[in-house]
Design an enzyme around this catalytic site. Structure first.
Site, PDB file in Angstrom:
ATOM      1  N   ALA A  41       0.816  -1.226   0.000  1.00 56.54           N
ATOM      2  CA  ALA A  41       0.000   0.000   0.000  1.00 56.54           C
ATOM      3  C   ALA A  41       0.847   1.273   0.000  1.00 56.54           C
ATOM      4  O   ALA A  41       0.319   2.362   0.221  1.00 56.54           O
ATOM      5  CB  ALA A  41      -0.925   0.004   1.212  1.00 56.54           C
ATOM      6  N   GLU A  64       6.798   2.048  -6.492  1.00 56.01           N
ATOM      7  CA  GLU A  64       8.220   2.427  -6.548  1.00 56.01           C
ATOM      8  C   GLU A  64       9.106   1.215  -6.264  1.00 56.01           C
ATOM      9  O   GLU A  64      10.130   1.006  -6.922  1.00 56.01           O
ATOM     10  CB  GLU A  64       8.506   3.560  -5.560  1.00 56.01           C
ATOM     11  CG  GLU A  64       7.775   4.849  -5.936  1.00 56.01           C
ATOM     12  CD  GLU A  64       8.165   6.009  -5.045  1.00 56.01           C
ATOM     13  OE1 GLU A  64       9.024   6.794  -5.450  1.00 56.01           O
ATOM     14  OE2 GLU A  64       7.593   6.134  -3.935  1.00 56.01           O
ATOM     15  N   GLU A 116      -0.148   9.580  -4.476  1.00 57.83           N
ATOM     16  CA  GLU A 116       0.587  10.739  -3.951  1.00 57.83           C
ATOM     17  C   GLU A 116      -0.018  12.038  -4.457  1.00 57.83           C
ATOM     18  O   GLU A 116      -0.183  13.011  -3.712  1.00 57.83           O
ATOM     19  CB  GLU A 116       2.063  10.692  -4.394  1.00 57.83           C
ATOM     20  CG  GLU A 116       2.907   9.648  -3.717  1.00 57.83           C
ATOM     21  CD  GLU A 116       2.907   8.316  -4.458  1.00 57.83           C
ATOM     22  OE1 GLU A 116       1.943   8.057  -5.214  1.00 57.83           O
ATOM     23  OE2 GLU A 116       3.848   7.549  -4.262  1.00 57.83           O
TER      24      GLU A 116
HETATM   25  C1  1HE Z   1      -2.331   1.968   5.825  1.00 58.34           C
HETATM   26  C2  1HE Z   1      -1.952   2.226   4.489  1.00 58.34           C
HETATM   27  C3  1HE Z   1      -0.904   3.155   4.299  1.00 58.34           C
HETATM   28  C4  1HE Z   1      -3.556   0.799   4.448  1.00 58.34           C
HETATM   29  N1  1HE Z   1      -0.338   3.716   5.378  1.00 58.34           N
HETATM   30  N2  1HE Z   1      -1.758   2.550   6.853  1.00 58.34           N
HETATM   31  N3  1HE Z   1      -0.648   4.933  -0.033  1.00 58.34           N
HETATM   32  C5  1HE Z   1      -1.963   5.126  -0.208  1.00 58.34           C
HETATM   33  O1  1HE Z   1      -2.464   6.232  -0.287  1.00 58.34           O
HETATM   34  C6  1HE Z   1      -2.813   3.893  -0.231  1.00 58.34           C
HETATM   35  C7  1HE Z   1      -3.684   3.839   1.012  1.00 58.34           C
HETATM   36  N4  1HE Z   1      -4.316   2.544   1.181  1.00 58.34           N
HETATM   37  C8  1HE Z   1      -5.424   2.181   0.457  1.00 58.34           C
HETATM   38  O2  1HE Z   1      -5.878   2.842  -0.453  1.00 58.34           O
HETATM   39  C9  1HE Z   1      -6.073   0.895   0.852  1.00 58.34           C
HETATM   40  O3  1HE Z   1      -5.706   0.599   2.193  1.00 58.34           O
HETATM   41  C10 1HE Z   1      -5.687  -0.325  -0.039  1.00 58.34           C
HETATM   42  C11 1HE Z   1      -6.351  -0.151  -1.415  1.00 58.34           C
HETATM   43  C12 1HE Z   1      -4.189  -0.462  -0.200  1.00 58.34           C
HETATM   44  C13 1HE Z   1      -6.200  -1.635   0.623  1.00 58.34           C
HETATM   45  O4  1HE Z   1      -7.575  -1.513   0.936  1.00 58.34           O
HETATM   46  P1  1HE Z   1      -8.229  -2.516   2.010  1.00 58.34           P
HETATM   47  O5  1HE Z   1      -9.705  -2.242   2.010  1.00 58.34           O
HETATM   48  O6  1HE Z   1      -7.776  -3.907   1.716  1.00 58.34           O
HETATM   49  O7  1HE Z   1      -7.582  -2.142   3.422  1.00 58.34           O
HETATM   50  P2  1HE Z   1      -7.936  -0.924   4.410  1.00 58.34           P
HETATM   51  O8  1HE Z   1      -9.137  -1.265   5.237  1.00 58.34           O
HETATM   52  O9  1HE Z   1      -7.994   0.357   3.667  1.00 58.34           O
HETATM   53  O10 1HE Z   1      -6.638  -0.851   5.335  1.00 58.34           O
HETATM   54  C14 1HE Z   1      -6.364  -1.848   6.312  1.00 58.34           C
HETATM   55  C15 1HE Z   1      -5.499  -1.196   7.352  1.00 58.34           C
HETATM   56  O11 1HE Z   1      -4.248  -0.840   6.757  1.00 58.34           O
HETATM   57  C16 1HE Z   1      -6.062   0.091   7.910  1.00 58.34           C
HETATM   58  O12 1HE Z   1      -5.607   0.225   9.236  1.00 58.34           O
HETATM   59  P3  1HE Z   1      -6.564  -0.163  10.502  1.00 58.34           P
HETATM   60  O13 1HE Z   1      -5.734   0.129  11.697  1.00 58.34           O
HETATM   61  O14 1HE Z   1      -7.781   0.739  10.353  1.00 58.34           O
HETATM   62  O15 1HE Z   1      -6.907  -1.627  10.314  1.00 58.34           O
HETATM   63  C17 1HE Z   1      -5.401   1.147   7.062  1.00 58.34           C
HETATM   64  O16 1HE Z   1      -5.324   2.398   7.700  1.00 58.34           O
HETATM   65  C18 1HE Z   1      -4.026   0.561   6.916  1.00 58.34           C
HETATM   66  N5  1HE Z   1      -3.329   1.074   5.748  1.00 58.34           N
HETATM   67  N6  1HE Z   1      -2.716   1.497   3.665  1.00 58.34           N
HETATM   68  C19 1HE Z   1      -0.774   3.427   6.608  1.00 58.34           C
HETATM   69  N7  1HE Z   1      -0.430   3.444   3.084  1.00 58.34           N
HETATM   70  C20 1HE Z   1       8.501   7.394  -0.596  1.00 58.34           C
HETATM   71  S1  1HE Z   1       7.164   8.301  -0.901  1.00 58.34           S
HETATM   72  C21 1HE Z   1       5.863   7.206  -1.252  1.00 58.34           C
HETATM   73  C22 1HE Z   1       4.578   7.935  -1.114  1.00 58.34           C
HETATM   74  C23 1HE Z   1       3.413   7.020  -1.069  1.00 58.34           C
HETATM   75  O17 1HE Z   1       3.530   5.827  -1.127  1.00 58.34           O
HETATM   76  S2  1HE Z   1       1.923   7.795  -0.945  1.00 58.34           S
HETATM   77  C24 1HE Z   1       0.746   6.543  -1.151  1.00 58.34           C
HETATM   78  C25 1HE Z   1       0.315   5.964   0.151  1.00 58.34           C
END
Ligand code: 1HE
Length: 301
Positions: free
Chosen positions: A105, A155, A175
């Site tokens: 993610a 990445e 992002e």
């Molecule tokens: C997270 C993250 C995360 C999930 N950081 N905690 N990345 C994003 O913007 C993508 C964000 N994530 C999503 O869009 C979705 O989580 C997914 C499509 C990847 C998966 O969906 P799903 O329904 O299977 O899972 P969920 O219910 O959204 O997430 C499960 C848990 O993982 C939940 O935490 P919980 O404590 O409520 O159970 C989420 O908060 C957690 N989680 N993704 C932190 N990314 C070097 S620069 C790079 C810059 C970037 O990569 S920016 C893009 C970041």
């Protein structure tokens, strides 16, 4: 061998783990499991969310934080760096894959603290070191993709040499819509796969590519049925592991540089690398085997 004699005294054989012999080191105060020739930093990686094991000559590197969809926090990034900088000698290829329903993610957004500009630079640079260790390490790396391959997850995938995506895979660069920018080498590597225009579109509009279109535009080289990416990636890695080492080295370290050189320089670098590769005794033996009818022909696929 990374263990001292004193460590060796504490090694016992454990038949039960992973269905085969593993040498288990039992520390007196802090018991943990370690295969014989693995660097101690691989053990630290395990506690930071990377599970590591060898399958023959292939290093299997699993992102193991499924409850957070394998989001990359600082510990995981450090662990990736440690693993790829300290692969065991016997590793000739590697596979990177994710545990649970998604490959990765991206950046762990909960760690996106208030950083000043200088801290931000250091954070981004720590990703560059880790993902360079993947791309410019000792062995070719195959990524087995499924589910979300987003942000920093894309990445990471783009730092690998081959990407195999199953039908559940989807790619995005959120992002752009989260008000940030790629920071793990994505702006260098991703345009080389799909071009600047497509990456710009993904970041400006939040466009999500599915597995079919991902393969069409170059995000993955292979598209396979759901649930089979790991098997295919392992199969490819096992094949890669049998290549002559100098060929793999040239493909990892020379080809990308040649591709960025002016043609005139590229031709010279190519000639130098080609002559080094063909001079290796292993290359001579392989060519001889073909000429004697003992090596496989190229077959129509
Ligand atoms: C997270 C993250 C995360 C999930 N950081 N905690 N990345 C994003 O913007 C993508 C964000 N994530 C999503 O869009 C979705 O989580 C997914 C499509 C990847 C998966 O969906 P799903 O329904 O299977 O899972 P969920 O219910 O959204 O997430 C499960 C848990 O993982 C939940 O935490 P919980 O404590 O409520 O159970 C989420 O908060 C957690 N989680 N993704 C932190 N990314 C070097 S620069 C790079 C810059 C970037 O990569 S920016 C893009 C970041």
């Amino acid at each position: 061998m990374f263990f001292s004699a004193a460590w060796k005294d504490n090694i016992v054989i454990d038949n039960n783990l992973f269905g085969k012999f593993l040498l288990t080191y039992k520390a007196v105060s802090d018991p943990y499991i370690m295969t014989q020739n693995f660097h101690p930093l691989l053990q630290r990686a395990e506690t930071n969310g990377i599970h590591f094991e060898m399958k023959g000559a292939v290093a299997m590197v699993r992102l193991s934080r499924p409850s957070k969809r394998n989001a990359l926090n600082d510990g995981l990034i450090e662990a990736l760096r440690d693993v790829f900088q300290n692969l065991p000698e016997e590793a000739k290829a590697a596979v990177v894959f994710g545990e649970g329903d998604h490959f990765c993610a991206g950046l762990d957004l909960s760690e996106l603290k208030e950083r000043d500009a200088g801290q931000g630079v250091y954070h981004s640079r720590s990703w560059h070191v880790a993902l360079d260790a993947v791309q410019l390490g000792r062995v070719p790396v195959v990524a087995a993709l499924h589910g979300a391959v987003v942000g920093g997850g894309l990445e990471l995938a783009s730092a690998c040499h081959i990407r195999v995506a199953d039908d559940s895979t989807f790619y995005a660069l959120p992002e752009g819509t989260r008000g940030i920018f790629v920071g793990g080498g994505g702006s260098v590597r991703i345009p080389k796969l799909i071009g600047v225009a497509r990456m710009t579109d993904m970041m400006l509009t939040g466009r999500v590519y599915n597995a079919v279109d991902g393969e069409r535009i170059g995000l993955a080289q292979y598209h396979v049925p759901t649930g089979t990416a790991l098997e295919k990636a392992l199969d490819l890695a096992q094949r890669i592991a049998t290549n002559a080492p100098m060929t793999n080295y040239a493909l990892m370290h020379a080809l990308p540089r040649i591709a960025e050189q002016p043609a005139d320089h590229g031709y010279l670098t190519e000639a130098l690398i080609a002559s080094i590769a063909q001079a290796a005794p292993e290359a001579k033996a392989r060519v001889k085997a073909f000429l004697e009818g003992k090596a496989a022909k190229v077959q129509k696929s």
